[in-house]
Write a protein that holds these residues in place. Structure first.
Motif, PDB file in Angstrom:
ATOM      1  N   VAL A 245       2.184   5.421  -2.986  1.00 29.96           N
ATOM      2  CA  VAL A 245       2.480   5.090  -1.596  1.00 29.96           C
ATOM      3  C   VAL A 245       3.227   3.761  -1.553  1.00 29.96           C
ATOM      4  O   VAL A 245       2.807   2.788  -2.190  1.00 29.96           O
ATOM      5  CB  VAL A 245       1.193   4.984  -0.751  1.00 29.96           C
ATOM      6  CG1 VAL A 245       1.480   4.335   0.596  1.00 29.96           C
ATOM      7  CG2 VAL A 245       0.570   6.358  -0.537  1.00 29.96           C
ATOM      8  N   GLY A 247       4.447   0.928   1.165  1.00 34.57           N
ATOM      9  CA  GLY A 247       4.203   0.541   2.547  1.00 34.57           C
ATOM     10  C   GLY A 247       5.464   0.119   3.275  1.00 34.57           C
ATOM     11  O   GLY A 247       6.536  -0.007   2.684  1.00 34.57           O
ATOM     12  N   GLY A 251       2.948  -6.015   7.090  1.00 34.03           N
ATOM     13  CA  GLY A 251       1.647  -6.639   7.271  1.00 34.03           C
ATOM     14  C   GLY A 251       1.701  -8.078   7.730  1.00 34.03           C
ATOM     15  O   GLY A 251       0.856  -8.531   8.516  1.00 34.03           O
ATOM     16  N   TYR A 257      -3.058  -6.958  11.180  1.00 35.71           N
ATOM     17  CA  TYR A 257      -3.386  -7.018   9.749  1.00 35.71           C
ATOM     18  C   TYR A 257      -4.245  -8.250   9.481  1.00 35.71           C
ATOM     19  O   TYR A 257      -3.860  -9.377   9.822  1.00 35.71           O
ATOM     20  CB  TYR A 257      -2.118  -7.058   8.901  1.00 35.71           C
ATOM     21  CG  TYR A 257      -2.431  -7.079   7.413  1.00 35.71           C
ATOM     22  CD1 TYR A 257      -3.087  -6.006   6.823  1.00 35.71           C
ATOM     23  CD2 TYR A 257      -2.099  -8.168   6.619  1.00 35.71           C
ATOM     24  CE1 TYR A 257      -3.402  -6.020   5.483  1.00 35.71           C
ATOM     25  CE2 TYR A 257      -2.400  -8.188   5.270  1.00 35.71           C
ATOM     26  CZ  TYR A 257      -3.058  -7.116   4.705  1.00 35.71           C
ATOM     27  OH  TYR A 257      -3.372  -7.130   3.378  1.00 35.71           O
ATOM     28  N   PRO A 263      -3.644  -1.440   3.048  1.00 28.46           N
ATOM     29  CA  PRO A 263      -3.525  -0.090   3.640  1.00 28.46           C
ATOM     30  C   PRO A 263      -2.866   0.915   2.697  1.00 28.46           C
ATOM     31  O   PRO A 263      -3.219   2.108   2.713  1.00 28.46           O
ATOM     32  CB  PRO A 263      -2.671  -0.336   4.894  1.00 28.46           C
ATOM     33  CG  PRO A 263      -2.917  -1.775   5.237  1.00 28.46           C
ATOM     34  CD  PRO A 263      -3.083  -2.475   3.928  1.00 28.46           C
ATOM     35  N   GLU A 264      -1.935   0.441   1.874  1.00 33.87           N
ATOM     36  CA  GLU A 264      -1.267   1.328   0.924  1.00 33.87           C
ATOM     37  C   GLU A 264      -2.246   1.861  -0.119  1.00 33.87           C
ATOM     38  O   GLU A 264      -2.140   3.014  -0.561  1.00 33.87           O
ATOM     39  CB  GLU A 264      -0.111   0.597   0.231  1.00 33.87           C
ATOM     40  CG  GLU A 264       0.960   0.083   1.170  1.00 33.87           C
ATOM     41  CD  GLU A 264       0.680  -1.307   1.738  1.00 33.87           C
ATOM     42  OE1 GLU A 264       1.599  -1.906   2.319  1.00 33.87           O
ATOM     43  OE2 GLU A 264      -0.467  -1.794   1.599  1.00 33.87           O
ATOM     44  N   SER A 268      -3.103   5.764  -0.720  1.00 31.83           N
ATOM     45  CA  SER A 268      -2.901   6.403  -2.026  1.00 31.83           C
ATOM     46  C   SER A 268      -4.210   6.958  -2.574  1.00 31.83           C
ATOM     47  O   SER A 268      -4.229   8.028  -3.197  1.00 31.83           O
ATOM     48  CB  SER A 268      -2.271   5.421  -3.026  1.00 31.83           C
ATOM     49  OG  SER A 268      -3.079   4.274  -3.213  1.00 31.83           O
ATOM     50  N   GLU A 389       2.343  -6.045   2.050  1.00 33.01           N
ATOM     51  CA  GLU A 389       3.639  -5.490   1.636  1.00 33.01           C
ATOM     52  C   GLU A 389       3.572  -5.098   0.168  1.00 33.01           C
ATOM     53  O   GLU A 389       3.888  -5.880  -0.714  1.00 33.01           O
ATOM     54  CB  GLU A 389       4.763  -6.492   1.882  1.00 33.01           C
ATOM     55  CG  GLU A 389       4.465  -7.912   1.411  1.00 33.01           C
ATOM     56  CD  GLU A 389       5.598  -8.880   1.730  1.00 33.01           C
ATOM     57  OE1 GLU A 389       6.750  -8.413   1.911  1.00 33.01           O
ATOM     58  OE2 GLU A 389       5.350 -10.087   1.788  1.00 33.01           O
ATOM     59  N   CYS A 390       3.144  -3.864  -0.081  1.00 36.96           N
ATOM     60  CA  CYS A 390       2.988  -3.465  -1.475  1.00 36.96           C
ATOM     61  C   CYS A 390       3.220  -1.981  -1.684  1.00 36.96           C
ATOM     62  O   CYS A 390       3.319  -1.204  -0.732  1.00 36.96           O
ATOM     63  CB  CYS A 390       1.610  -3.866  -2.002  1.00 36.96           C
ATOM     64  SG  CYS A 390       0.229  -2.861  -1.434  1.00 36.96           S
ATOM     65  N   SER A 392       1.421   1.166  -4.001  1.00 32.87           N
ATOM     66  CA  SER A 392       0.126   1.430  -4.624  1.00 32.87           C
ATOM     67  C   SER A 392       0.142   2.795  -5.295  1.00 32.87           C
ATOM     68  O   SER A 392       0.718   3.757  -4.780  1.00 32.87           O
ATOM     69  CB  SER A 392      -0.990   1.396  -3.578  1.00 32.87           C
ATOM     70  OG  SER A 392      -2.240   1.781  -4.144  1.00 32.87           O
TER      71      SER A 392
END
Length: 403
Positions: A245, A247, A251, A257, A263-264, A268, A389-390, A392
């Motif tokens: 996933v 994102g 965030g 947030y 959330p990612e 996932s 911001e990632c 996953s």
């Protein structure tokens, strides 16, 4: 539209992994050759037998030539992939889906990184032109970004800051305890709780021993269709789920947030569990390798991955739930914290630990005990980027196909 996944359609039939550390006397080519050789030898195959290759590397090579040149490959498709710290897992995901599609019979995923020769203490990140409205990636340090998780978690769940420090210290202690028993780990010494808690601070509550190491290393895997697995090994690992996933990286501009979750990761994990048919991860999973780039990251991941209810993971850490001999061992090989983090190799290194543990090949002094209760499932998790911001990735593998 939900992903259908490739549950039990692809199997890992061989893996190899170098030791991680400061390899001043070994090049990136040397490391990937060592990992690939160990993998092909394990399966009894030649490089010529492999139909296609995927190479994951963050900064240690460009194009498929980074693999085909040192391996002296001729007439083979080689693809280089990069997805921040998910890079090694991305190589496996691409190789596995190519085999599942029927395009290839046998494929190899390789991950390698040579970070120590750069002269930098952290990860190199290219400067990408923007309009200035992006997030914090590249503008602040990784320790600074991830240090925000601690006070946010403490405030939301009413944890005293001193007690939170005890929690992240115990995570570091656990992972160093496990790494001390791993001949391939970068850091192979136990570290006392006092030494960890009193170490110099890097950012917020994060001290030197709360941060993963910078290292060199390589790992590799061979995947085939599940029905062909026993041609290569009598103990394959069946891929149950591979979930990636990315994102929206919003965030840090979203008032909702709160820096207590990724959330990612939640998304996932949810996708992976659905693909694998897992309804209660803490009950079904024998072990997990997670992306403990910082100790506080591991704490938050225990809740995002469903290993503990919201606001309770800190208690589970102190209770030893995730210890080597606990009911759900997390990072039994030492994790990023002690094994090291050569970016392109880390995702495959995590799967290598599942390979050893689930097949009963891990050394006795760090062997998980959850297999004794009949559990046969392992999980790996990577994330790249930072809070808000990632990307996953979650993989789930097992020793038996679903009946």
């Amino acid at each position: 539209m939900a992903a259908h996944g490739i549950c039990d359609r692809v199997a890992i039939v061989a893996m190899g992994c170098t030791d991680f550390g400061e390899h001043w006397d070994r090049s990136g080519d040397d490391l990937l050759i060592d990992a690939v050789t160990a993998t092909t030898t394990s399966a009894g195959v030649r490089l010529a037998d492999i139909d296609a290759f995927w190479l994951g590397t963050y900064t240690s090579g460009l194009s498929g030539l980074s693999l085909s040149r040192p391996l002296r490959l001729h007439g083979k498709p080689v693809t280089r992939v990069e997805n921040m710290c998910v890079t090694g897992s991305e190589a496996l995901r691409n190789a596995s889906y190519a085999v599942a599609s029927g395009a290839y019979d046998i494929a190899m995923a390789v991950g390698v990184e040579k970070l120590k020769d750069s002269g930098f203490s952290g990860l190199l990140r290219p400067s990408i032109p923007s309009d200035g409205t992006g997030g914090t990636l590249g503008t602040t340090s990784a320790p600074a970004n991830f240090s925000l998780l601690g006070p946010a978690y403490a405030q939301k769940y009413g944890v005293d800051p001193g007690e939170l420090k005890e929690v992240i210290t115990r995570i570091a202690w656990k992972n160093h305890h496990n790494g001390a028993r791993n001949a391939r780990a970068q850091f192979r010494k136990e570290v006392s709780v006092d030494t960890i808690s009193c170490s110099p601070l890097v950012a917020g509550q994060l001290g030197v021993f709360d941060c993963s190491g910078v290292s060199d290393g390589a790992a590799a895997a061979i995947v085939v269709r599940a029905e062909d697995a026993h041609k290569y090994t009598d103990r394959p690992l069946y891929i149950k789920a591979l979930s990636l996933v990315a994102g929206a990286a919003d965030g840090n501009v979203d008032p909702a947030y709160d820096f207590t979750t990724f959330p990612e990761v939640v998304a996932s994990a949810r996708n992976a569990y659905a693909e694998a048919g897992i309804t209660d991860p803490s009950r079904h999973i024998a072990m997990a390798e997670v992306h403990d780039c910082f100790t506080v990251t591991e704490l938050v991941l225990m809740e995002d991955l469903g290993f503990a209810e919201r606001g309770t993971a800190w208690k589970a850490v102190l209770d030893g739930t995730f210890d080597l001999d606990g009911p759900l061992p997390v990072n039994p090989d030492g994790g990023l914290k002690a094994f090291g983090h050569p970016v392109g190799a880390s995702g495959l290194r995590m799967l290598f630990e599942c390979w050893l543990q689930l097949r009963g090949e891990a050394p006795e002094n760090r062997r998980i005990t959850t297999l004794d209760s009949g559990k046969t499932i392992g999980l790996t998790h990577n994330l790249g980027g930072g809070p808000g911001e990632c990307v996953s990735f979650v993989s789930i593998v097992g020793t038996e196909p679903n009946g």
